[in-house]
Scaffold this motif. Structure first.
Motif, PDB file in Angstrom:
ATOM      1  N   GLY A 118     -12.441 -11.000   6.073  1.00 53.69           N
ATOM      2  CA  GLY A 118     -12.255 -11.429   6.794  1.00 53.69           C
ATOM      3  C   GLY A 118     -11.512 -10.569   7.759  1.00 53.69           C
ATOM      4  N   ARG A 119     -10.810 -11.582   9.620  1.00 56.99           N
ATOM      5  CA  ARG A 119     -10.090 -10.941  10.243  1.00 56.99           C
ATOM      6  C   ARG A 119      -8.742 -11.711  10.422  1.00 56.99           C
ATOM      7  NH1 ARG A 119     -10.950 -11.037  15.987  1.00 56.99           N
ATOM      8  NH2 ARG A 119     -10.943  -8.911  16.199  1.00 56.99           N
ATOM      9  N   PRO A 120      -8.220 -11.657  11.810  1.00 56.20           N
ATOM     10  CA  PRO A 120      -7.336  -9.754  11.210  1.00 56.20           C
ATOM     11  C   PRO A 120      -7.499  -9.503   9.215  1.00 56.20           C
ATOM     12  CG  PRO A 120      -5.990 -11.424  10.864  1.00 56.20           C
ATOM     13  CD  PRO A 120      -7.095 -12.898  11.260  1.00 56.20           C
ATOM     14  N   GLN A 121      -7.799  -8.206   9.514  1.00 55.90           N
ATOM     15  CA  GLN A 121      -7.285  -7.511   8.039  1.00 55.90           C
ATOM     16  C   GLN A 121      -5.457  -7.481   7.590  1.00 55.90           C
ATOM     17  OE1 GLN A 121     -10.087  -5.361   6.725  1.00 55.90           O
ATOM     18  NE2 GLN A 121     -11.358  -6.803   6.501  1.00 55.90           N
ATOM     19  N   ILE A 122      -5.227  -8.019   7.188  1.00 58.31           N
ATOM     20  CA  ILE A 122      -3.887  -7.834   6.617  1.00 58.31           C
ATOM     21  C   ILE A 122      -3.482  -6.651   5.679  1.00 58.31           C
ATOM     22  CG2 ILE A 122      -2.051  -9.099   6.267  1.00 58.31           C
ATOM     23  CD1 ILE A 122      -3.567 -11.383   7.482  1.00 58.31           C
ATOM     24  N   ALA A 123      -2.204  -5.648   5.979  1.00 55.07           N
ATOM     25  CA  ALA A 123      -1.642  -4.913   4.881  1.00 55.07           C
ATOM     26  C   ALA A 123      -0.523  -5.346   4.778  1.00 55.07           C
ATOM     27  CB  ALA A 123      -2.901  -3.568   5.116  1.00 55.07           C
ATOM     28  N   THR A 124       0.792  -4.513   3.790  1.00 59.95           N
ATOM     29  CA  THR A 124       1.468  -4.809   3.913  1.00 59.95           C
ATOM     30  C   THR A 124       1.723  -2.648   3.174  1.00 59.95           C
ATOM     31  OG1 THR A 124       2.309  -5.445   1.524  1.00 59.95           O
ATOM     32  CG2 THR A 124       2.449  -6.828   3.832  1.00 59.95           C
ATOM     33  N   LEU A 125       2.487  -2.426   4.222  1.00 64.04           N
ATOM     34  CA  LEU A 125       2.714  -0.326   3.498  1.00 64.04           C
ATOM     35  C   LEU A 125       4.286  -1.045   2.890  1.00 64.04           C
ATOM     36  CD1 LEU A 125       1.858   1.829   4.235  1.00 64.04           C
ATOM     37  CD2 LEU A 125       3.090   2.182   6.265  1.00 64.04           C
TER      38      LEU A 125
ATOM     39  N   PRO B  25       7.646   0.503   1.352  1.00 72.15           N
ATOM     40  CA  PRO B  25       8.828   1.726   2.275  1.00 72.15           C
ATOM     41  C   PRO B  25       8.567   3.099   1.883  1.00 72.15           C
ATOM     42  CG  PRO B  25       9.343  -0.546   2.252  1.00 72.15           C
ATOM     43  CD  PRO B  25       8.346  -0.338   1.332  1.00 72.15           C
ATOM     44  N   ARG B  26       8.777   3.605   2.612  1.00 74.21           N
ATOM     45  CA  ARG B  26       8.725   5.150   2.779  1.00 74.21           C
ATOM     46  C   ARG B  26       7.488   5.877   2.431  1.00 74.21           C
ATOM     47  NH1 ARG B  26      12.969   7.987   2.102  1.00 74.21           N
ATOM     48  NH2 ARG B  26      12.081   9.832   0.895  1.00 74.21           N
ATOM     49  N   ALA B  27       6.915   4.459   2.891  1.00 76.82           N
ATOM     50  CA  ALA B  27       5.152   5.214   2.148  1.00 76.82           C
ATOM     51  C   ALA B  27       4.107   6.230   3.082  1.00 76.82           C
ATOM     52  CB  ALA B  27       4.349   4.317   1.320  1.00 76.82           C
ATOM     53  N   ALA B  28       4.990   5.637   3.839  1.00 76.32           N
ATOM     54  CA  ALA B  28       4.141   6.627   5.384  1.00 76.32           C
ATOM     55  C   ALA B  28       5.831   6.851   6.368  1.00 76.32           C
ATOM     56  CB  ALA B  28       3.342   5.409   6.159  1.00 76.32           C
TER      57      ALA B  28
ATOM     58  N   CYS C  14       0.574  -0.951   0.034  1.00 74.21           N
ATOM     59  CA  CYS C  14      -0.022  -0.110   0.156  1.00 74.21           C
ATOM     60  C   CYS C  14       0.955   1.040  -0.121  1.00 74.21           C
ATOM     61  CB  CYS C  14      -0.790  -0.189   1.079  1.00 74.21           C
ATOM     62  SG  CYS C  14      -1.674  -1.404   1.303  1.00 74.21           S
ATOM     63  N   LEU C  15       0.287   2.471  -1.113  1.00 70.72           N
ATOM     64  CA  LEU C  15       1.080   3.844  -0.326  1.00 70.72           C
ATOM     65  C   LEU C  15      -0.224   4.275   0.546  1.00 70.72           C
ATOM     66  CD1 LEU C  15       1.438   4.565  -3.748  1.00 70.72           C
ATOM     67  CD2 LEU C  15       2.671   3.751  -2.628  1.00 70.72           C
ATOM     68  N   GLU C  16      -1.061   4.208   0.901  1.00 73.40           N
ATOM     69  CA  GLU C  16      -2.005   4.645   2.009  1.00 73.40           C
ATOM     70  C   GLU C  16      -2.678   3.886   1.844  1.00 73.40           C
ATOM     71  OE1 GLU C  16      -4.000   8.170   0.451  1.00 73.40           O
ATOM     72  OE2 GLU C  16      -2.176   8.583  -1.269  1.00 73.40           O
ATOM     73  N   LEU C  17      -3.423   4.107   3.404  1.00 74.19           N
ATOM     74  CA  LEU C  17      -3.539   3.105   3.985  1.00 74.19           C
ATOM     75  C   LEU C  17      -4.801   3.697   5.241  1.00 74.19           C
ATOM     76  CD1 LEU C  17      -4.150   0.095   4.636  1.00 74.19           C
ATOM     77  CD2 LEU C  17      -2.779  -0.363   6.587  1.00 74.19           C
ATOM     78  N   LYS C  18      -6.389   3.602   5.509  1.00 74.69           N
ATOM     79  CA  LYS C  18      -7.071   3.651   6.265  1.00 74.69           C
ATOM     80  C   LYS C  18      -7.572   3.182   7.140  1.00 74.69           C
ATOM     81  CE  LYS C  18     -10.145   5.941   2.741  1.00 74.69           C
ATOM     82  NZ  LYS C  18     -10.267   7.037   1.726  1.00 74.69           N
ATOM     83  N   ALA C  19      -8.154   3.090   8.090  1.00 73.89           N
ATOM     84  CA  ALA C  19      -9.150   2.302   7.936  1.00 73.89           C
ATOM     85  C   ALA C  19     -11.041   3.283   8.537  1.00 73.89           C
ATOM     86  CB  ALA C  19      -9.238   2.674  10.170  1.00 73.89           C
ATOM     87  N   GLU C  20     -11.961   1.813   8.320  1.00 71.98           N
ATOM     88  CA  GLU C  20     -13.102   2.440   7.764  1.00 71.98           C
ATOM     89  C   GLU C  20     -13.790   1.155   8.491  1.00 71.98           C
ATOM     90  OE1 GLU C  20     -13.690   4.358   3.541  1.00 71.98           O
ATOM     91  OE2 GLU C  20     -14.949   2.527   3.498  1.00 71.98           O
TER      92      GLU C  20
END
Lengths: 255, 321
Positions: free
Chosen positions: B144-151, B153-156, B115-121
């Motif tokens: 599904g749960r847990p929600q899984i994401a990878t970010l 590098p340098r996006a945050a 991801c470049l951006e990530l938010k919770a909704e």
């Protein structure tokens, strides 16, 4: 030994900028399709293993009937046989499930070889999912095969900035990077063989599996914001131009 | 929402972009816990608390000194079960990517990768990521749960160090046997900056051809003065001027530095796929018609063998290095 090389049909590199958001959303692309560039390295890697360690290199893809042309490219490079798993509905986990079922049906695969990622989906998660689906060890970032036989394999992997030499027992999944070898050109004889080859088509039902319901949902396909197009050029002697550039970069606060 | 952040370590040191994943998790709100796996990672666990995690799970064992996909996957699944987190976040390094994929596949949940951006909704994650090698952006949600994401590098921004401390919970390593054995590790030279973590990159291409060794020597000198990583185009790698690990672009590394200085690189589509999202792009090229100038912010039309050393001299003088 049997090496099964998993390939995917993707747009040609030069065509990627021409993919429209609505095409990406529907999956119906109007651009030229080729073997995913990373998978060309996987084909080269698998064929070299066949030449070095013996056995047979086979190709497989999951896709529509049009993907058969990509399997012919794999045969033209030197794979001995190719199989299409016909499905266009699965997401990455679904594709891993289908490929794992195909590997089980074949029954004699020693090493599964994939490219590290695809130039369309870009996530690089399929090789690991496939390994998990099979219960086999997975080696990603494989840059060189040191040795391989029916019992196990030694490879060099790129891990961050480092290079690891690792061993794993067979059977195993390898995800390779470009350094594994530059893809060879097809030979005339192989192109002719490929054109005539019978390519079996397996459906999920043939594999005895249901295509898993997708768990990844994509929306709002769009073009990234365009870069501001105009370039500021600096002229003069090399020292003058360099000085002016440096001042501009300091003003931008990127130094 | 409770988020568990995987803090990757290497030789007892945190992999820098892990703190970016922690920073992103903190920005999502809710409870944020960290999971540190490695060997001799006491300092890393303490740092996770100092950077804002409210609880730190630590698996510290010689068998975990190097990342092992199968062992780490069992560890993460065990901690997820214990902490009952709603989300798992990691940096999209090679290891972070592999771990997220294994945990996600095993649990039957999707992964929002790179991801470049990530938010919770509404307790779920929505990630924005590039596909088609940076040519399309898309929003991604997973079941599904847990929600899984990878970010990526340098996006945050990395989570800042505060004076906070957090309880550290020691967890026993999962009882699995490693099947993959590491025989040898060849590390990068000390001080070599990782391309994916670099804020400045100086890259060389086909333009060095008339004297590749000198060309990359000049590029390295500039990189050293600027504190930059060295990169290369596919043309330079394919010609054997520099090893593959330096390749930026479609079949190499994807980078997003603040400053990318392309020296003698024409700017083929496959190269742009790797560096097109850099903040500021500088092109140095003899050919005024090279496509790189159409994406560059600044440019000098000229011979890199003259311009690069001039830039090094100017930078040395100005930056007092």
């Amino acid at each position: 030994m049997r090496y099964l090389i998993c390939i995917k049909q993707t747009p040609d590199t030069a065509e990627l900028p021409k993919v429209k958001p609505e095409e990406a959303a529907s999956g119906r692309l109007s651009v030229q399709l080729v073997v995913n560039p990373w998978d060309e390295h996987a084909l080269e890697g698998g064929i070299r293993m066949m030449e070095t360690y013996g056995g047979e290199a086979s190709a497989i893809t999951v896709g529509g009937e049009d993907a058969i042309e990509r399997l012919r490219s794999a045969l033209a490079m030197g794979c001995k046989d190719a199989t299409l798993v016909k499905d266009t509905t699965a997401d990455a986990w679904g594709v891993a499930t289908l490929l794992a079922a195909a590997v089980r049906k074949m029954g004699n695969v020693t090493y599964v070889i994939t490219g590290q990622m695809t130039v369309d989906g870009n996530s690089g998660t399929l090789p690991v999912a496939l390994g998990r689906a099979l219960g086999w060890p997975v080696l990603t970032g494989v840059a060189r095969v040191v040795s391989a036989d029916e019992k196990g394999i030694t490879v060099e992997r790129i891990v961050g900035q480092a290079r690891h030499t690792v061993t794993a027992p067979a059977p195993a999944v390898l995800a390779v990077v470009k350094e594994i070898g530059e893809p060879r050109y097809p030979t005339f004889i192989n192109i002719r063989k490929a054109a005539r080859a019978e390519i079996p088509v397996w459906t999920p039902a043939d594999l005895g599996v249901k295509v898993p319901v997708p768990v990844v949902h994509m929306s709002d396909f769009r073009k990234p914001p365009a870069r501001e197009a105009k370039v500021v050029l600096f002229n003069g002697t090399p020292d003058e131009a360099a000085q002016a550039l440096l001042d501009a970069l300091l003003a931008e606060k990127v130094l | 929402m409770k988020t568990l952040v995987f803090i990757e370590t290497d030789s007892g040191v945190a992999v820098g972009s892990s703190w970016e994943a922690l920073g992103k998790a903190l920005s999502l709100g809710g409870e944020v816990e960290a999971l540190v796996i490695g060997h001799a990672v006491e300092a890393v666990a303490a740092e996770a608390g100092a950077r804002g995690a409210t609880k730190v799970y630590r698996i510290d064992d010689p068998s975990r000194a190097l990342f092992d996909l199968e062992l780490y996957t069992e560890d993460v699944k065990a901690v997820l079960a214990e902490t009952n987190a709603d989300a798992l976040l990691a940096s999209h390094t090679g290891n972070g990517r592999d771990l997220a994929a294994a945990v996600g596949f095993d649990l039957g949940v999707g992964v929002i990768a790179d991801c470049l951006e990530l938010k919770a909704e509404d307790g779920k994650l929505v990630g924005t990521r590039p596909i088609y090698s940076g040519n399309i952006l898309v929003d991604v949600r997973v079941d599904g749960r847990p929600q899984i994401a990878t970010l990526r590098p340098r996006a945050a921004a990395p989570a800042p160090v505060t004076g906070a401390t957090a309880p550290i919970v020691d967890v026993a390593p999962a009882a699995a046997k490693a099947r993959v054995q590491v025989q040898a590790v060849e590390r990068a030279e000390t001080g070599e900056i990782s391309l994916t973590d670099a804020s400045i990159i100086v890259s060389g291409g086909r333009g060095v051809a008339k004297d590749p060794d000198l060309g990359f020597k000049l590029i390295r000198e500039l990189a050293q003065v600027l504190g930059a990583a060295v990169g290369a185009s596919r043309a330079a790698v394919d010609a054997g001027f520099i090893p593959y690990k330096y390749q930026v672009g479609q079949t190499g590394k994807v980078v997003r530095p603040d400053l990318y200085i392309a020296c003698g690189i024409s700017g083929a589509v496959q190269h742009l796929a790797g560096m097109g999202s850099s903040k500021v792009i500088v092109a140095i090229n003899k050919d005024a018609e090279a496509p790189i100038f159409s994406v560059a912010n600044y440019g000098i039309v000229g011979d890199l063998f003259e311009i690069v050393p001039a830039l090094t001299r100017a930078a040395k003088a100005k930056l007092n290095r």
